[in-house]
Scaffold this motif. Structure first.
Motif, PDB file in Angstrom:
ATOM      1  N   GLY C  99      45.881 -19.711  21.835  1.00 25.58           N
ATOM      2  CA  GLY C  99      46.780 -18.652  21.372  1.00 25.58           C
ATOM      3  C   GLY C  99      47.422 -18.997  20.038  1.00 25.58           C
ATOM      4  N   ASP C 100      48.702 -18.695  19.926  1.00 26.07           N
ATOM      5  CA  ASP C 100      49.453 -18.968  18.703  1.00 26.07           C
ATOM      6  C   ASP C 100      50.652 -19.834  19.070  1.00 26.07           C
ATOM      7  N   PHE C 176      34.549 -20.498  19.556  1.00 24.96           N
ATOM      8  CA  PHE C 176      34.433 -19.383  18.626  1.00 24.96           C
ATOM      9  C   PHE C 176      35.359 -18.320  19.170  1.00 24.96           C
ATOM     10  N   ARG C 177      36.332 -17.947  18.361  1.00 25.72           N
ATOM     11  CA  ARG C 177      37.342 -17.021  18.862  1.00 25.72           C
ATOM     12  C   ARG C 177      36.903 -15.580  18.684  1.00 25.72           C
ATOM     13  N   PRO C 179      37.191 -12.209  17.312  1.00 26.12           N
ATOM     14  CA  PRO C 179      37.876 -11.905  16.057  1.00 26.12           C
ATOM     15  C   PRO C 179      39.154 -11.089  16.268  1.00 26.12           C
ATOM     16  N   ALA C 180      39.195 -10.238  17.284  1.00 25.37           N
ATOM     17  CA  ALA C 180      40.376  -9.401  17.506  1.00 25.37           C
ATOM     18  C   ALA C 180      41.418 -10.117  18.345  1.00 25.37           C
ATOM     19  N   SER C 181      41.062 -10.492  19.558  1.00 23.04           N
ATOM     20  CA  SER C 181      42.064 -11.023  20.499  1.00 23.04           C
ATOM     21  C   SER C 181      42.373 -12.484  20.253  1.00 23.04           C
ATOM     22  N   ARG C 182      41.472 -13.177  19.619  1.00 25.28           N
ATOM     23  CA  ARG C 182      41.565 -14.613  19.344  1.00 25.28           C
ATOM     24  C   ARG C 182      41.414 -15.479  20.597  1.00 25.28           C
ATOM     25  N   TYR C 183      41.088 -14.868  21.719  1.00 27.30           N
ATOM     26  CA  TYR C 183      40.714 -15.674  22.893  1.00 27.30           C
ATOM     27  C   TYR C 183      39.336 -16.276  22.627  1.00 27.30           C
ATOM     28  N   ASP C 245      29.651  -7.506  24.863  1.00 29.73           N
ATOM     29  CA  ASP C 245      30.684  -6.505  24.561  1.00 29.73           C
ATOM     30  C   ASP C 245      30.596  -6.137  23.084  1.00 29.73           C
ATOM     31  N   ILE C 246      31.567  -5.384  22.576  1.00 32.44           N
ATOM     32  CA  ILE C 246      31.455  -4.923  21.189  1.00 32.44           C
ATOM     33  C   ILE C 246      31.520  -6.074  20.185  1.00 32.44           C
ATOM     34  N   HIS C 247      32.075  -7.180  20.579  1.00 35.23           N
ATOM     35  CA  HIS C 247      32.216  -8.293  19.639  1.00 35.23           C
ATOM     36  C   HIS C 247      31.052  -9.273  19.698  1.00 35.23           C
ATOM     37  N   ALA C 248      30.384  -9.324  20.816  1.00 32.64           N
ATOM     38  CA  ALA C 248      29.305 -10.303  20.955  1.00 32.64           C
ATOM     39  C   ALA C 248      28.309  -9.854  22.009  1.00 32.64           C
ATOM     40  N   SER C 249      27.042  -9.891  21.637  1.00 33.70           N
ATOM     41  CA  SER C 249      25.986  -9.629  22.612  1.00 33.70           C
ATOM     42  C   SER C 249      25.745 -10.911  23.406  1.00 33.70           C
ATOM     43  N   LEU C 256      25.791 -19.005  20.221  1.00 28.47           N
ATOM     44  CA  LEU C 256      27.079 -19.657  19.938  1.00 28.47           C
ATOM     45  C   LEU C 256      27.316 -20.860  20.847  1.00 28.47           C
TER      46      LEU C 256
END
Lengths: 784, 166, 270
Positions: C99-100, C176-177, C179-183, C245-249, C256
């Motif tokens: 997280g942050d 590899f995070r 890009p949106a959620s950073r999880y 999902d939309i971020h990664a097949s 990865l």
């Protein structure tokens, strides 16, 4: 004036309240007796509303009222409108479907509001909103604009057959076709401009307060243009007559276009306040913002650019489909027409241009102006095409551009615009120098040694700001004038208030407008206050969007200052028994040139208000109003260069340098201008690499409805930017200002994609160029 | 309903709230400390960052009752009278804010960041540490500049104090 | 968020007792996943038992190579613990990148593993370290603890009290995070330890599997031959059972896994 006047890097006056948490945004407003609203929203993209049962909800704890569209219609509240008339090429007016602030029979996108719940607390309002039983009959939805035009597609509005809102054209189609037929080379591209969600960090909010004693409404709202909000709510939505409606836009936490428009929620909160007798506040949560803020872009375009044997452009042909979403938002119709197609000549001499634009309804959130509005789409089409043409022709992208630059001004394009001034080669040279363009091939080699793919791309943009004059935009279909107003009050004690119809939601008007006054009247910045954002305080104004506040808003202030100065000089001359022509303004005083006679401002101001000794026939007071209507658009332009390094293992793109060389004409505060450019570039890089609004094609559900799925640019996604400006003054306004608010978002996306496609050698990549897309493209390339 | 007692910006406060009340709403609605903002629903934007017991936390991701007994510092408690905290001053001087909405959270995060990096900061570290704060206006350029400047000022200040003490 | 009743537990025993009261009780640790889920009304417990004030759940003990991390220890505390850094820097490094900073100040190791979000980081570490999850009732091997998406072997009312593991000779984590959620969209923890006196290489993958964290036999086989980043080069990880999902097949995630394994191994060897 050096330290505080025009051109000075003054720290912002408004910042103290923001850095101490003392800013006042709509959600910070509290009115005695205030209650909280939640909207019941459609979970379907397209459905008939069969029945709304509010009984259970009404019985929930804390609930004051549950109100529906039927009641709203019954009270005579009008439909939302689009205020810019566009005619199709067959002469018919655009086909506007009805948009009720609360849907009655049909919902057309996920998030379409059907009812409002007013309750004691926000939590109770939400609990009850879930208990409103709406019976829907789901219909087939369509989210893709090209599919919406196809035969058999679900139909959204009976007014718009085939979901077609208009089929509009500009330019000389025959000349273009002839030029393409005889061209030495034609570059053709299919271009998608991805849908974006504006995402101002302050969510939209509205607080409606009906005062029964006065029969008067007050609306606090997150608006970029409170006066237009009042005008539209009064004239079209029948909320209240203008004199019975006050609209206040206090501190507003970013807009980027999305807070120009008048949305259902502020109308419904005002109406609900009268119905319930309590002030009603609504604040969007982020997912509501994703669903209901007007989105941006969403174009699909086929482009053809023709060249002669000397690589000079001979023609440009553009065919665009623009997705308008489920309803026509306030200025939606102007975005893909007069804000887009009229900029398709770019910085280039193009003898013939033709653009055809079809606007279509789909089951998605309404689409309207978002930072740049039409101009980013035009720039993306042109600059992707120029870069591609250079690659196809085997020539330097910089030199192909340079060869085709407009160099003589004024320059009449084939698509309405008459460019007044500019020096495009100067920006190109400045950017190439700052980016060490010549050293790129060495850097590419060094990157390859590390296993990285390095690419460079550029974009030479032009945009049009300060849309005007009013008569011209009126002839093109605008429902409003696009002038601006100002009132300058020199108070009896010598302090100065400037009332402006512009609205600041991050732009720093409290500082820049004051800098202008400080310069002109030679007074300290601290004595100048800027008043904006309240229809009860400020005379009619048109608000802030389209980078218009400097060029238009400040020009109005400039004109009012002319009048103030003239009157003050008359008074000073009278008091000092001198000739008016000999009065000069210096160091906060009015002096008789060549003598030691002088009067400080406050004495002149006081004299104007005591009116004991004024020139014969002069009215008392020192307060002047001006309305400024520009004679032309302004044309900021510049060159952006982006250099990227791509990790072929993961598809991650790192921006290793980003250079912006802009020509904004004269600049009031370079620090603020740079800040505007930084923010615009970040949004442009966001569009190019990160942000993409996605709907599920079958269900019409919004897939990217929170920051979990919609990629917002974060600090570690971006580099520090190298920005510089050159300044060819704009001849059409007295300050020579061109406007800087949107340039970054306009110029940067094609620069980034040109760099990424350069690095990976695949020109078909679409925005956003996510790691997944880049990796997939690289993988496909190695398989060939 | 539960009783909540806190020390906020050096002042003892208490109230009775629904158990589901978030700390941010208690600060804003019960205490009128509206400098702390809410910009998202998924604990990502950071507009709500405050310090609880000396550490930066997202006040939208903590119940008020969960924080009961803690010491809280909000953006309103940062300045010393009319003297801005060095981080506030650096944001102003470096134009690290535009609309001001994310600013309180940015500043509270930055104060915490600088405190955790007494050795000093570089640009990459600042950008990484700002991962939980989203700004839509500035492109972060001037925020990063402001944090680096404040970090330097504060390092000088603390050295100065150390010298004075020695 | 729906209405709920909040209870603050003073001890583990107190928490267990409190948990018997409500109809849909959840334990609240740092709340960094639970509270967002409640805010969006995806999670609606009737009662929350706050474990955040239980002293016995906090702290890190390192004795030789044996590490015990109290369930209530925050990510920031794990990241900063010098003793842990000395014996197993990979776990400190993992915690430093969850997280942050604000999330790391509140989020805890116990909360993270009890929730078993398929995109959480700790499950990969625990599985690769062959860690033991200690609860108020028993000890559970990591391999048996993580049973599916958001599913664990924990029974109703059972509380994770600590995590125990032996520091391996070498370990590394790379993710590899999203890009949106950073999880973690794909995170790989590699560890080279000992089992029954022999070298034992374990590689666990988080963020990618349809059923949550899993061990990659392919990469384990490659690294068992030679524990070197180069050994992972060219290994094929099947995309079957990976999320898409939309971020990664699934294919992208499979690729990865290999890249992150390579980088994690390089870190472990550095």
């Amino acid at each position: 004036m050096g330290v505080e006047g025009i051109g000075a890097r003054v720290a912002r006056k408004e910042d103290r309240r923001f850095v101490t948490g003392a800013g006042r945004y709509v959600d910070d407003m509290v009115v005695p007796g205030m209650k909280h609203a939640a909207f019941v929203r459609s979970p379907y993209a397209h459905a008939d509303v069969k029945k709304i049962d509010v009984k259970a909800a009404e019985a929930m704890p804390g609930v004051i009222a549950v109100l529906t569209g039927k009641q709203l219609k019954g009270d005579g509240i009008g439909n939302l409108i689009c205020g810019w008339m566009i005619h199709s090429k067959d002469g018919t007016p655009m086909k506007m479907g009805a948009w009720s602030p609360l849907a009655v029979d049909r919902v057309r996108y996920v998030g379409d509001a059907v009812a409002i719940v007013v309750a004691e607390t926000k939590g109770q309002a939400r609990d009850a909103a879930e208990a409103v039983e709406v019976t829907y009959r789901e219909k087939k939805a369509v989210v893709d604009p090209a599919r919406a035009l196809a035969k058999g597609a679900p139909q959204l509005h009976p007014e718009a057959e085939g979901n077609l809102i208009y089929d509009w054209e500009i330019g000389d189609g025959k000349a273009v076709d002839a030029a393409i037929a005889s061209a030495a080379h034609v570059t053709r591209l299919h271009i998608v401009n991805n849908r974006l969600v504006p995402n101002a960090i302050e969510p939209r909010a509205a607080l409606g307060h009906y005062d029964k004693a006065e029969d008067h409404f007050t609306c606090w709202t997150t608006s970029q243009n409170p006066h237009v909000a009042r005008l539209v709510m009064s004239a079209f939505y029948n909320v209240a007559p203008e004199n019975k409606l006050r609209v206040i836009a206090p501190d507003v936490g970013g807009g980027f276009g999305s807070k120009i428009f008048i949305y259902p929620e502020e109308i419904v909160c005002l109406w609900a306040s009268k119905r319930t007798g309590v002030p009603v506040k609504w604040v969007a949560d982020r997912t509501e913002s994703f669903m209901t803020d007007a989105h941006g872009r969403d174009h699909v375009t086929e482009v053809e650019m023709a060249f002669d044997k000397d690589n000079r452009i001979t023609a440009l042909k553009v065919d665009t489909i623009a997705n308008f979403g489920a309803y026509m938002s306030l200025f939606s119709s102007s975005v893909p027409t007069y804000l887009y197609a009229t900029l398709l000549s770019g910085q280039y001499n193009i003898p013939a241009i033709h653009a055809n634009v079809r606007a279509v309804y789909t089951n998605t959130s309404p689409v309207d102006a978002y930072r740049g509005a039409g101009r980013p789409e035009a720039t993306y089409v042109l600059e992707r095409t120029m870069e591609t043409a250079a690659r196809e022709l085997g020539v330097s992208p910089a030199e192909l551009r340079r060869k085709n630059f407009v160099t003589q001004f004024p320059h009449q394009t084939p698509v309405i615009m008459a460019y007044d001034a500019g020096d495009y080669a100067a920006s190109l040279d400045a950017a190439m120098k700052a980016a060490d363009y010549a050293g790129f091939s060495e850097r590419k080699k060094a990157a390859a040694k590390k296993g990285k793919l390095r690419g460079i791309g550029m974009s030479c943009y032009i945009e049009a700001c300060g849309i005007a004059p009013s008569a011209a935009v009126g002839s093109l279909g605008a429902g409003v004038g696009l002038w601006e107003s100002a009132e300058v009050r020199v108070n009896a004690v010598g302090t100065i208030e400037v009332l402006t119809g512009s609205h600041s939601h991050g732009q720093g008007h409290e500082t820049t407008f004051a800098q202008l006054v400080a310069q002109r009247l030679s007074v300290p910045l601290d004595t100048v206050s800027i008043v904006h954002g309240d229809t009860d305080k400020v005379q009619m104004g048109m608000g802030t969007y389209g980078s218009r506040s400097g060029a238009v808003g400040m020009s109005a202030v400039f004109k009012a200052l002319d009048k103030v100065e003239a009157k003050a000089k008359k008074i000073a001359a009278h008091l000092m028994e001198a000739d008016e022509a000999d009065i000069v303004i210096e160091n906060g005083e009015l002096k008789v040139a060549g003598t030691d006679k002088k009067l400080p401002w406050f004495q002149v101001a006081l004299a104007s208000y005591t009116a004991h000794n004024l020139p014969a026939g002069m009215e008392p007071g020192l307060k002047e109003t001006a309305f400024y209507d520009p004679s032309n658009f302004t044309f900021p332009a510049g060159c952006y260069i982006c250099e990227v390094e791509i990790d072929p293992d993961t598809g991650v793109t790192e921006i290793v340098q980003f250079v912006a060389a802009d020509d904004f004409g004269n600049i009031i505060n370079p620090m603020i201008v740079e800040g505007q450019v930084h923010g615009g570039i970040a949004q442009g890089i966001g569009q190019a690499l990160l942000e993409g609004c996605r709907y599920d094609p079958a269900s019409g559900q919004l897939v990217t409805a929170s920051y979990m799925d919609y990629t917002m640019p974060r600090a570690d996604d971006l580099p520090s930017f190298k920005v510089s400006t050159s300044n060819t003054p704009c001849p059409s306004n007295p300050l020579g200002i061109k406007g800087c608010g949107e340039a970054g978002a306009i110029g940067s996306p094609p620069a980034v994609i040109n760099a990424v496609t350069d690095a990976i050698g695949d020109n078909d990549l679409t925005m956003p160029a996510t790691p997944l897309k880049v990796w997939t493209a690289l993988k496909a390339a190695t398989r060939h | 309903m539960s009783d909540v007692s806190l020390v906020v910006n050096g002042r003892k406060v208490s109230g009775t709230v629904e158990d589901r009340t978030l700390l941010v709403h208690f600060l804003r609605e019960n205490l009128g400390l509206t400098g702390t903002h809410v910009g998202c629903d998924t604990s990502q934007c950071g507009a709500c960052v405050v310090h609880v017991d000396g550490k930066a936390v997202k006040s939208c991701t903590m119940l008020a009752v969960q924080a009961s007994g803690s010491t809280v510092t909000t953006i309103e408690g940062l300045a010393n009278g009319t003297d801005l905290h060095p981080v506030q001053a650096a944001f102003k001087e470096n134009h690290g804010l535009q609309c001001g909405f994310c600013t309180p959270g940015m500043i509270m995060t930055s104060v915490d960041m600088i405190a955790r990096h007494p050795e000093g900061l570089d640009e990459a570290t600042v950008r990484h540490e700002l991962e939980g704060n989203i700004c839509r206006c500035t492109g972060y350029h001037n925020i990063v500049k402001a944090v680096l400047a404040a970090s330097k000022t504060m390092a000088k200040g603390s050295k100065g104090r150390a010298k004075a003490a020695a | 968020m729906y209405s709920l009743n909040y209870h603050r537990a003073s001890s583990v025993a107190d928490a267990v007792k409190l948990a018997k009261k409500g109809d849909d009780v959840k334990y609240l640790a740092g709340g960094m996943t639970l509270i967002p889920a409640m805010k969006t009304r995806l999670s609606a417990p009737s009662d929350l038992i706050d474990l955040g004030h239980i002293g016995e759940l906090k702290g890190i003990k390192v004795s030789g190579k044996n590490v015990t991390i109290g369930a209530g220890t925050t990510h920031a505390e794990v990241a900063a613990n010098e003793k842990l850094k000395a014996v197993c820097p990979a776990v400190s490094d993992l915690a430093a990148h969850i997280g942050d900073p604000a999330v790391r100040h509140k989020g805890t190791i116990g909360g993270s593993i009890a929730n078993n979000d398929p995109a959480a980081d700790y499950p990969a570490a625990l599985l690769a370290l062959d860690a033991t999850v200690v609860t108020n009732k028993r000890e559970i091997a990591a391999a048996k603890f993580f049973t599916g998406l958001f599913e664990t072997a924990l029974k109703d009312g059972e509380i994770v009290t600590a995590v125990r593991f032996t520091a391996p000779a070498k370990a590394g984590y790379e993710k590899f995070r999203n890009p949106a959620s950073r999880y973690a969209m794909t995170g790989v923890f590699v560890a080279k330890g000992k089992a029954n006196g022999k070298d034992d290489v374990r590689v666990a993958v988080t963020g990618a599997g349809e059923n949550g964290v899993f061990r990659s036999k392919e990469i384990e086989a490659a690294l068992s031959k030679k524990f070197d980043a180069a050994a992972v080069e060219g290994v094929k990880v099947p995309s079957k059972n990976l999320m898409s999902d939309i971020h990664a097949s699934a294919d992208y995630r499979a690729a990865l896994v290999v890249v992150m394994a390579k980088r994690a191994t390089a870190k472990a060897n550095s």
